[in-house]
Motif scaffolding. Structure first.
Motif, short mmCIF file in Angstrom:
data_model
loop_
_atom_site.label_atom_id
_atom_site.label_comp_id
_atom_site.label_asym_id
_atom_site.label_seq_id
_atom_site.Cartn_x
_atom_site.Cartn_y
_atom_site.Cartn_z
N ILE A 1 0.85 -1.20 0.00
CA ILE A 1 0.00 0.00 0.00
C ILE A 1 0.88 1.25 0.00
O ILE A 1 0.70 2.15 -0.82
N GLU A 2 1.84 1.28 0.90
CA GLU A 2 2.72 2.44 1.01
C GLU A 2 3.57 2.63 -0.25
O GLU A 2 3.71 3.76 -0.75
N VAL A 3 4.10 1.54 -0.79
CA VAL A 3 4.92 1.62 -2.01
C VAL A 3 4.09 2.16 -3.18
O VAL A 3 4.50 3.08 -3.89
N ARG A 4 2.89 1.61 -3.36
CA ARG A 4 2.04 2.07 -4.48
C ARG A 4 1.65 3.53 -4.32
O ARG A 4 1.63 4.28 -5.30
N MET A 5 1.34 3.92 -3.10
CA MET A 5 0.97 5.32 -2.87
C MET A 5 2.11 6.26 -3.29
O MET A 5 1.88 7.26 -3.97
N ASN A 6 3.31 5.94 -2.89
CA ASN A 6 4.44 6.81 -3.23
C ASN A 6 4.78 6.75 -4.71
O ASN A 6 5.21 7.76 -5.28
N GLU A 7 4.55 5.62 -5.36
CA GLU A 7 4.74 5.55 -6.82
C GLU A 7 3.74 6.47 -7.52
O GLU A 7 4.09 7.17 -8.47
N LEU A 8 2.49 6.47 -7.05
CA LEU A 8 1.46 7.33 -7.65
C LEU A 8 1.77 8.80 -7.43
O LEU A 8 1.60 9.63 -8.33
N ILE A 9 2.24 9.11 -6.26
CA ILE A 9 2.62 10.49 -5.96
C ILE A 9 3.77 10.91 -6.87
O ILE A 9 3.73 11.98 -7.49
N ASP A 10 4.78 10.07 -6.96
CA ASP A 10 5.95 10.36 -7.80
C ASP A 10 5.59 10.46 -9.29
O ASP A 10 6.28 11.13 -10.05
N ALA A 11 4.52 9.80 -9.70
CA ALA A 11 4.11 9.83 -11.11
C ALA A 11 3.60 11.21 -11.54
O ALA A 11 3.41 11.46 -12.73
N ASP A 12 3.37 12.09 -10.59
CA ASP A 12 2.93 13.46 -10.86
C ASP A 12 1.67 13.49 -11.74
O ASP A 12 1.61 14.20 -12.74
N LEU A 13 0.68 12.70 -11.33
CA LEU A 13 -0.59 12.62 -12.07
C LEU A 13 -1.36 13.94 -11.93
O LEU A 13 -1.41 14.51 -10.83
N PRO A 14 -1.96 14.42 -12.99
CA PRO A 14 -2.74 15.65 -12.90
C PRO A 14 -4.05 15.41 -12.13
O PRO A 14 -4.66 14.35 -12.23
N VAL A 15 -4.44 16.40 -11.35
CA VAL A 15 -5.73 16.37 -10.65
C VAL A 15 -6.62 17.38 -11.35
O VAL A 15 -6.31 18.58 -11.38
N THR A 16 -7.70 16.89 -11.95
CA THR A 16 -8.58 17.76 -12.73
C THR A 16 -10.01 17.63 -12.24
O THR A 16 -10.35 16.70 -11.49
N PHE A 17 -10.84 18.57 -12.67
CA PHE A 17 -12.24 18.62 -12.25
C PHE A 17 -13.13 18.67 -13.48
O PHE A 17 -12.78 19.28 -14.48
N ARG B 1 -19.58 17.72 -9.27
CA ARG B 1 -18.16 17.91 -9.61
C ARG B 1 -17.45 16.59 -9.42
O ARG B 1 -17.46 16.00 -8.34
N LEU B 2 -16.83 16.11 -10.51
CA LEU B 2 -16.01 14.90 -10.44
C LEU B 2 -14.55 15.32 -10.33
O LEU B 2 -14.10 16.23 -11.04
N VAL B 3 -13.82 14.65 -9.47
CA VAL B 3 -12.39 14.88 -9.33
C VAL B 3 -11.70 13.69 -9.97
O VAL B 3 -11.96 12.53 -9.61
N ARG B 4 -10.80 13.97 -10.92
CA ARG B 4 -10.04 12.92 -11.61
C ARG B 4 -8.58 13.05 -11.24
O ARG B 4 -8.02 14.15 -11.24
N ILE B 5 -7.96 11.93 -10.94
CA ILE B 5 -6.53 11.89 -10.71
C ILE B 5 -5.94 11.02 -11.81
O ILE B 5 -6.00 9.79 -11.75
N GLY B 6 -5.41 11.69 -12.83
CA GLY B 6 -4.92 10.98 -14.01
C GLY B 6 -5.99 10.03 -14.51
O GLY B 6 -7.18 10.37 -14.52
N ASP B 7 -5.57 8.84 -14.91
CA ASP B 7 -6.52 7.79 -15.29
C ASP B 7 -6.72 6.82 -14.13
O ASP B 7 -7.25 5.73 -14.33
N TYR B 8 -6.26 7.21 -12.94
CA TYR B 8 -6.26 6.29 -11.80
C TYR B 8 -7.56 6.31 -11.00
O TYR B 8 -8.05 5.27 -10.58
N ASP B 9 -8.12 7.49 -10.77
CA ASP B 9 -9.30 7.58 -9.92
C ASP B 9 -10.21 8.69 -10.39
O ASP B 9 -9.75 9.72 -10.88
N VAL B 10 -11.50 8.50 -10.18
CA VAL B 10 -12.50 9.54 -10.41
C VAL B 10 -13.64 9.31 -9.42
O VAL B 10 -14.08 8.18 -9.21
#
Length: 156
Positions: free
Chosen positions: A66-82, A108-117
């Protein structure tokens, strides 16, 4: 559209890095454990806690993942859009069960790259690199309720 548009009243003043990390953590847990998004969350600047209903107590290896994946996602610099959509035009898979009964017809939908909405009216960072580092502080497992609580902080 602008992130500052107010559709519904909001009584929270989120710390954007931790709140955005909450979105990433929710999707990470869904993907790793096949569970739903959090059932209880208290997200703060200094320390946050969030709980999930799981079918088993995660192993230490799973906790580390969990911790490793979280930091990989953070490091990926995914855009946060609305994105603003009508309730009638929500994309497939968007859960509205947690929306208040008096929520507006525009969501309002919040998108984090293609990872979450997901629907959200809170404050967020502009990209995941602004979150900082995700540190898991500890976990608790309640066998009776099948509840897994994660305590974490984001370090900038």
């Amino acid at each position: 559209m602008n992130e500052d548009i107010i559709l519904n009243s909001h009584n929270k003043d989120e710390f954007p890095p931790a709140h955005t990390a909450e979105h990433l953590l929710n999707q990470t847990m869904v993907r790793l454990f096949g569970c739903g998004r959090s059932c209880n969350a208290h997200i703060e600047r200094k320390k946050s806690k969030i709980s999930y209903t799981l079918d088993h107590k995660p192993t230490r290896k799973e906790e580390k993942e969990i911790e490793v994946r979280m930091n990989e996602l953070i490091d990926a610099d995914l855009p946060v859009t609305f994105e603003f959509v009508s309730r009638d035009d929500l994309p497939e898979g968007i859960d509205t069960d947690r929306l208040p009964a008096d929520a507006s017809d525009t969501i309002r939908l919040v998108r984090i790259g293609d990872y979450d909405v997901c629907p959200c009216i809170g404050r967020h960072v502009r990209s995941t690199a602004q979150i900082g580092r995700f540190e898991m502080l500890g976990t608790n497992w309640d066998e009776q309720s099948r509840s897994f609580r994660i305590r974490f902080k984001v370090v900038q």
